[in-house]
Design an enzyme around this catalytic site. Structure first.
Site, PDB file in Angstrom:
ATOM      1  N   TYR A   1       0.851  -1.194   0.000  1.00 58.74           N
ATOM      2  CA  TYR A   1       0.000   0.000   0.000  1.00 58.74           C
ATOM      3  C   TYR A   1       0.887   1.245   0.000  1.00 58.74           C
ATOM      4  O   TYR A   1       0.581   2.240  -0.655  1.00 58.74           O
ATOM      5  CB  TYR A   1      -0.914  -0.005   1.227  1.00 58.74           C
ATOM      6  CG  TYR A   1      -1.870  -1.176   1.240  1.00 58.74           C
ATOM      7  CD1 TYR A   1      -3.075  -1.133   0.552  1.00 58.74           C
ATOM      8  CD2 TYR A   1      -1.563  -2.344   1.942  1.00 58.74           C
ATOM      9  CE1 TYR A   1      -3.945  -2.211   0.560  1.00 58.74           C
ATOM     10  CE2 TYR A   1      -2.436  -3.429   1.952  1.00 58.74           C
ATOM     11  CZ  TYR A   1      -3.617  -3.357   1.260  1.00 58.74           C
ATOM     12  OH  TYR A   1      -4.471  -4.425   1.265  1.00 58.74           O
TER      13      TYR A   1
ATOM     14  N   ASN B   1     -13.033  -0.657  -3.405  1.00 54.96           N
ATOM     15  CA  ASN B   1     -12.858  -0.906  -4.839  1.00 54.96           C
ATOM     16  C   ASN B   1     -14.119  -1.586  -5.394  1.00 54.96           C
ATOM     17  O   ASN B   1     -14.427  -2.698  -5.007  1.00 54.96           O
ATOM     18  CB  ASN B   1     -11.631  -1.810  -5.028  1.00 54.96           C
ATOM     19  CG  ASN B   1     -11.422  -2.260  -6.460  1.00 54.96           C
ATOM     20  OD1 ASN B   1     -12.114  -1.847  -7.379  1.00 54.96           O
ATOM     21  ND2 ASN B   1     -10.449  -3.137  -6.638  1.00 54.96           N
TER      22      ASN B   1
ATOM     23  N   CYS C   1      -6.855  -5.352  -6.494  1.00 53.72           N
ATOM     24  CA  CYS C   1      -6.490  -5.003  -5.121  1.00 53.72           C
ATOM     25  C   CYS C   1      -5.881  -6.201  -4.388  1.00 53.72           C
ATOM     26  O   CYS C   1      -5.205  -6.021  -3.374  1.00 53.72           O
ATOM     27  CB  CYS C   1      -7.682  -4.430  -4.372  1.00 53.72           C
ATOM     28  SG  CYS C   1      -9.185  -5.378  -4.494  1.00 53.72           S
ATOM     29  N   HIS C   2      -6.065  -7.404  -4.922  1.00 54.81           N
ATOM     30  CA  HIS C   2      -5.439  -8.587  -4.315  1.00 54.81           C
ATOM     31  C   HIS C   2      -3.919  -8.550  -4.474  1.00 54.81           C
ATOM     32  O   HIS C   2      -3.210  -9.265  -3.778  1.00 54.81           O
ATOM     33  CB  HIS C   2      -6.014  -9.884  -4.915  1.00 54.81           C
ATOM     34  CG  HIS C   2      -5.833 -10.010  -6.391  1.00 54.81           C
ATOM     35  ND1 HIS C   2      -6.726  -9.459  -7.299  1.00 54.81           N
ATOM     36  CD2 HIS C   2      -4.875 -10.618  -7.125  1.00 54.81           C
ATOM     37  CE1 HIS C   2      -6.313  -9.738  -8.523  1.00 54.81           C
ATOM     38  NE2 HIS C   2      -5.190 -10.432  -8.444  1.00 54.81           N
TER      39      HIS C   2
ATOM     40  N   GLU D   1      -1.924 -16.411 -10.193  1.00 50.64           N
ATOM     41  CA  GLU D   1      -1.101 -15.532 -11.020  1.00 50.64           C
ATOM     42  C   GLU D   1       0.384 -15.849 -10.925  1.00 50.64           C
ATOM     43  O   GLU D   1       1.190 -15.259 -11.648  1.00 50.64           O
ATOM     44  CB  GLU D   1      -1.341 -14.073 -10.628  1.00 50.64           C
ATOM     45  CG  GLU D   1      -2.730 -13.579 -10.954  1.00 50.64           C
ATOM     46  CD  GLU D   1      -2.904 -12.095 -10.641  1.00 50.64           C
ATOM     47  OE1 GLU D   1      -1.934 -11.434 -10.213  1.00 50.64           O
ATOM     48  OE2 GLU D   1      -4.034 -11.611 -10.823  1.00 50.64           O
TER      49      GLU D   1
END
Length: 174
Positions: free
Chosen positions: A109, A132, A140-141, A169
Site C-alpha cells: 500500500y 474498490n 487489489c489482491h 497468477e
C-alpha cells in the site's frame, strides 16, 4: 441542455472458481464486479450513482468473457474499458495505480501511496482499495502490507481468496 441519467447494464458470470459474480457496466465501461451473495451491496452502490439499471447480459458479455478467461488462468490483461468517472478523485488515482500493477506482481500500500504522490497516505490507499467496486479487474489482491503479509480482502472468502488469486497468477508470497 438536458441531463441524461447514467445507464447501467447488469449481467452475471456464474460457476467461476470463486463463485457466482454480478457485473455492471455503463456505456463508458466497467462499473462494478460483485459476488452474487453481495448483490444488495451492488444495488446500493449503483443506487448511489443515481443510475438507471437494466438487466442486459448481451451488453455485459465482453466483460463476462474476459473475466471468465482470467479466472481460468487463460487471460492476464483486460481489454475492455473501465468507467473511471464513477470514482472520487483520490480513489480514482489510487485504483488506476493498482490497475497498472502487472499480473503476478505485488506491491505494498505504501508503494502505491508513493507512486501517486502521497507517500504518507498508505492508509487512504488501503481505504480506496477496501471500497474498490471492481475487484479482480482492479487487482487489489496484488497489494500487501509493508510487513510482506497479506492484509484485508473484502471479496468473498477474504484472505483465502486473495491468496488463491495471487497463487493463480504465480505471485511469490513470503
Amino acid at each position: 441542455m438536458t441531463f441524461s441519467p447514467l445507464k447501467i447494464y447488469l449481467g452475471e458470470l456464474n460457476n467461476t472458481p470463486l463463485g457466482d459474480l454480478r457485473i455492471a457496466a455503463s456505456d463508458l465501461g466497467l462499473v462494478a464486479v460483485e459476488w452474487a451473495d453481495s448483490q444488495p451491496e451492488l444495488i446500493q452502490h449503483l443506487f448511489r450513482l443515481k443510475a438507471t439499471v437494466e438487466q442486459n447480459q448481451k451488453v455485459i458479455h465482453p466483460y463476462v468473457k474476459e473475466l471468465g478467461e482470467y479466472l481460468k488462468g487463460k487471460r492476464r490483461d483486460f481489454t475492455f474499458e473501465i468507467d473511471w468517472g464513477i470514482l472520487k478523485p483520490f480513489q480514482q488515482k489510487a485504483l488506476q495505480a493498482v490497475y497498472a500493477i502487472p499480473y503476478g506482481e505485488i506491491l505494498t500500500y505504501a508503494d502505491v501511496a508513493v507512486q501517486i504522490g502521497h507517500p504518507h497516505a498508505y492508509r487512504a490507499v488501503g481505504r480506496a482499495n477496501a471500497t474498490n467496486p471492481m475487484p479482480l479487474v482492479i487487482p487489489c489482491h496484488r497489494l500487501i502490507g509493508k510487513d510482506g503479509k497479506l492484509h484485508g480482502y473484502g471479496g468473498k472468502g477474504g484472505l483465502k481468496t486473495k491468496e488463491w488469486l495471487l497463487k493463480m497468477e504465480g505471485a511469490v508470497i513470503t
